[in-house]
Design a protein around this motif. Structure first.
Motif, PDB file in Angstrom:
ATOM      1  N   UNK A 198       1.032  -1.313  -0.090  1.00  0.00           N
ATOM      2  CA  UNK A 198      -0.126  -0.008  -0.060  1.00  0.00           C
ATOM      3  C   UNK A 198       0.702   1.251  -0.026  1.00  0.00           C
ATOM      4  N   UNK A 199       2.027   1.363   0.613  1.00  0.00           N
ATOM      5  CA  UNK A 199       2.813   2.205   0.871  1.00  0.00           C
ATOM      6  C   UNK A 199       3.960   2.622  -0.123  1.00  0.00           C
ATOM      7  N   UNK A 200       4.711   1.675  -0.521  1.00  0.00           N
ATOM      8  CA  UNK A 200       5.836   1.649  -1.394  1.00  0.00           C
ATOM      9  C   UNK A 200       5.563   1.899  -2.668  1.00  0.00           C
ATOM     10  N   UNK A 201       6.292   2.501  -3.528  1.00  0.00           N
ATOM     11  CA  UNK A 201       6.380   2.762  -4.780  1.00  0.00           C
ATOM     12  C   UNK A 201       6.492   1.291  -5.645  1.00  0.00           C
ATOM     13  N   UNK A 202       5.701   0.906  -6.521  1.00  0.00           N
ATOM     14  CA  UNK A 202       5.863  -0.068  -7.398  1.00  0.00           C
ATOM     15  C   UNK A 202       7.184  -0.642  -7.621  1.00  0.00           C
ATOM     16  N   UNK A 203       8.113   0.432  -8.091  1.00  0.00           N
ATOM     17  CA  UNK A 203       9.412   0.123  -8.635  1.00  0.00           C
ATOM     18  C   UNK A 203      10.291  -0.340  -7.654  1.00  0.00           C
ATOM     19  N   UNK A 204      10.122   0.259  -6.406  1.00  0.00           N
ATOM     20  CA  UNK A 204      10.874  -0.207  -4.920  1.00  0.00           C
ATOM     21  C   UNK A 204      10.178  -1.496  -4.316  1.00  0.00           C
ATOM     22  N   UNK A 205       9.071  -1.923  -4.742  1.00  0.00           N
ATOM     23  CA  UNK A 205       8.315  -2.915  -3.956  1.00  0.00           C
ATOM     24  C   UNK A 205       8.969  -4.209  -3.657  1.00  0.00           C
ATOM     25  N   UNK A 206       9.533  -4.843  -5.051  1.00  0.00           N
ATOM     26  CA  UNK A 206      10.156  -6.187  -4.770  1.00  0.00           C
ATOM     27  C   UNK A 206      11.436  -6.146  -3.885  1.00  0.00           C
ATOM     28  N   UNK A 207      12.417  -4.939  -3.767  1.00  0.00           N
ATOM     29  CA  UNK A 207      13.371  -4.950  -2.818  1.00  0.00           C
ATOM     30  C   UNK A 207      12.830  -4.671  -1.471  1.00  0.00           C
ATOM     31  N   UNK A 208      11.772  -3.968  -1.354  1.00  0.00           N
ATOM     32  CA  UNK A 208      11.376  -3.833   0.013  1.00  0.00           C
ATOM     33  C   UNK A 208      10.749  -5.106   0.607  1.00  0.00           C
ATOM     34  N   UNK A 221       8.630 -15.231  -3.132  1.00  0.00           N
ATOM     35  CA  UNK A 221       7.387 -15.774  -2.867  1.00  0.00           C
ATOM     36  C   UNK A 221       6.469 -14.618  -2.801  1.00  0.00           C
ATOM     37  N   UNK A 222       6.822 -13.565  -1.952  1.00  0.00           N
ATOM     38  CA  UNK A 222       5.859 -12.491  -1.430  1.00  0.00           C
ATOM     39  C   UNK A 222       5.530 -11.697  -2.987  1.00  0.00           C
ATOM     40  N   UNK A 223       6.588 -11.605  -3.613  1.00  0.00           N
ATOM     41  CA  UNK A 223       6.204 -11.003  -5.136  1.00  0.00           C
ATOM     42  C   UNK A 223       5.234 -11.792  -5.908  1.00  0.00           C
ATOM     43  N   UNK A 244       4.455  -7.746 -11.267  1.00  0.00           N
ATOM     44  CA  UNK A 244       4.729  -7.347  -9.495  1.00  0.00           C
ATOM     45  C   UNK A 244       4.302  -5.913  -9.839  1.00  0.00           C
ATOM     46  N   UNK A 245       4.626  -4.986 -10.838  1.00  0.00           N
ATOM     47  CA  UNK A 245       4.388  -3.525 -10.914  1.00  0.00           C
ATOM     48  C   UNK A 245       3.146  -3.429 -11.218  1.00  0.00           C
ATOM     49  N   UNK A 246       2.243  -4.182 -12.025  1.00  0.00           N
ATOM     50  CA  UNK A 246       0.977  -3.994 -12.546  1.00  0.00           C
ATOM     51  C   UNK A 246       0.257  -4.116 -11.269  1.00  0.00           C
ATOM     52  N   UNK A 247       0.209  -5.303 -10.467  1.00  0.00           N
ATOM     53  CA  UNK A 247      -0.745  -5.463  -9.395  1.00  0.00           C
ATOM     54  C   UNK A 247      -0.544  -4.724  -8.314  1.00  0.00           C
ATOM     55  N   UNK A 248       1.067  -4.323  -8.146  1.00  0.00           N
ATOM     56  CA  UNK A 248       1.194  -3.256  -6.961  1.00  0.00           C
ATOM     57  C   UNK A 248       0.674  -2.075  -7.247  1.00  0.00           C
TER      58      UNK A 248
END
Length: 472
Positions: free
Chosen positions: A105-115, A363-365, A454-458
């Motif tokens: 909900x909070x992290x930019x999609x580009x940074x989501x996998x790393x987070x 797995x979370x991704x 990942x980016x589309x769904x995020x």
């Protein structure tokens, strides 16, 4: 980190608890079993509750329960109340899927996998930290297990303060009724499944209690499916649960949980074997086993998770999971054929740690890319439970395997497992990683570019304003 610490914190101190509380082996085993069963019941329920009523509020509530349970465990001298405290600590497992929902909900999609990879990597690190902390706090001639639970209190309070002050309130909440009937039937199913798995060695694998519990789990599974298919707002959308990427990611989670715990428990027992009596092992103490042989694995997992996040972004979660599983096969092959020296055991463990970190990053991704935002909590909760089930199965398999063939020793000395049993256990764990490779490449199919799912769904969970800004 706190989540995984609750699972392994008591492993080094079970003997101390047994002596201090004058409990039998079967009774004290409930100190670990209670947490496992509690996690199985509360994780999916609280994951869904967070989706419906807000992640931050649910996180705060879970951490308050965990603090209370840790204080109870740290102050009681009763085995019964200690088990109650461990049940309350077990609710902490729900923190992990809730945390991933917050990130989505909070992290930019580009940074989501790393987070997500960073947060997932702390799971492995927490397990090692718990072992080291428990060993350090119970050193000396008069060890006190209560100190270990005070450590849990301190860390839980820090986590609670961090969530309270740093995590923003949820912007989205689906609302709706809580599916208590679905939660109850799923909880009963998981308890009936995990109870005989964790206690089967003590009860006997062919005993009436063990077979009856497995039969009850099968019946309750049917009841749960029927219940969820008829409820207007089910806790688990069965279509989501059987969606191919989610289904096979959960299978990968079960296998990864099995392999990870097989390495943890197998190496822990192996290095503590007295070489002058058994003919193998290193005669390590609990503390030395944790610091020298297991901590490097967890440190590599923490660092490797960052590289896993980069790979998820560049190559895709599916390929990252397969690559990590290949490292796991290599690590366990090394451990199977060469565990006579400390360098081999530590080196193989570090390779396995890299495999675990890539799996935790991927797995979370995969889950986030496969479900809508309002199902993130429950979907990641089910994945957490799949790993817990795998860990429980690994504990049962390795424990039974080590007890099945023992070395003949003089009367009065405790039985020690034959070295071949460790070899078989490591080989089985390597086979589990090989199955993860197959699941990744065959079961989880992706027709999109690596980063797109990942980016589309995020992005679907972002607000229109943020999406517009990102578009510009």
């Amino acid at each position: 980190m706190v989540v995984s610490m609750m699972q392994t914190l008591v492993v080094p101190i079970l003997g101390i608890i047994q002596n201090d509380l004058h409990a039998g082996t079967a009774s004290v085993s409930w100190v670990t079993t209670a947490t496992l069963l509690s996690a199985a019941v509360f994780t999916p329920l609280l994951g869904r509750f967070g989706d419906q009523h807000g992640k931050k509020a649910t996180l705060v509530g879970v951490l308050l329960v965990m603090v209370a349970g840790s204080v109870l465990a740290a102050t009681t001298t009763s085995l019964t109340w200690l088990i109650v405290g461990r049940v309350m600590q077990g609710a902490a497992t729900a923190i992990f899927p809730l945390a991933l929902s917050v990130l989505r909900e909070e992290i930019d999609p580009v940074k989501l996998p790393g987070a997500m990879a960073l947060v997932s990597g702390t799971l492995a690190f927490g397990s090692g930290l718990a072992l080291v902390g428990a060993g350090l706090l119970t050193r000396g001639a008069d060890p006190d297990y209560h100190r270990v639970f005070w450590l849990a209190v301190a860390l839980a309070v820090v986590a609670l303060a961090g969530v309270w002050f740093a995590v923003p309130a949820s912007r989205t909440a689906t609302g709706g009724r809580t599916d208590w009937l679905g939660a109850a039937t799923l909880g009963a199913l998981l308890v009936l499944l995990l109870l005989p798995v964790s206690q089967g060695h003590e009860w006997g694998w062919t005993s009436g209690r063990t077979l009856g519990s497995f039969a009850g789990a099968a019946v309750m599974a049917a009841v749960w499916v029927v219940t969820e298919s008829r409820v207007k707002e089910p806790m688990v959308d069965m279509k989501m649960f059987t969606h191919r990427p989610v289904l096979f990611t959960n299978l990968a989670g079960l296998l990864l949980g099995f392999a990870m715990f097989a390495q943890f428990i197998g190496v822990s027992y192996l290095v503590q074997m007295p070489e002058d009596i058994a003919g193998y092992g290193f005669g390590a103490s609990v503390l030395r086993a944790s610091v020298v042989y297991l901590l490097p694995t967890t440190l590599v997992s923490l660092v490797g998770s960052q590289f896993g996040g980069v790979l998820v972004g560049r190559l895709g979660a599916r390929v990252t999971l397969a690559a990590g599983a290949c490292f796991g096969v290599v690590g366990f092959t090394w451990l199977t054929v060469a565990h006579e020296t400390s360098a081999s055991v530590i080196g193989a463990g570090m390779v396995i740690g890299l495999a675990i970190s890539f799996g935790y990053a991927a797995m979370p991704a995969l889950i986030v890319a496969s479900v809508p935002a309002h199902q993130s909590g429950i979907a990641n909760g089910i994945n957490s439970i799949s790993r817990s089930v795998g860990s429980a199965v690994a504990s049962a398999v390795i424990t039974t395997l080590l007890a099945s063939k023992t070395i003949r020793l003089p009367h009065g000395m405790p039985a020690l497992p034959q070295e071949s049993q460790f070899t078989i256990g490591f080989a089985i764990a390597g086979a589990a990683f090989a199955l993860v490779v197959a699941v990744s490449l065959v079961g989880i199919k992706s027709a999109h570019a690596p980063r797109t799912p990942v980016l589309r769904k995020a992005a679907e969970s972002r607000t229109p304003a943020v999406l517009d800004q990102q578009s510009r």
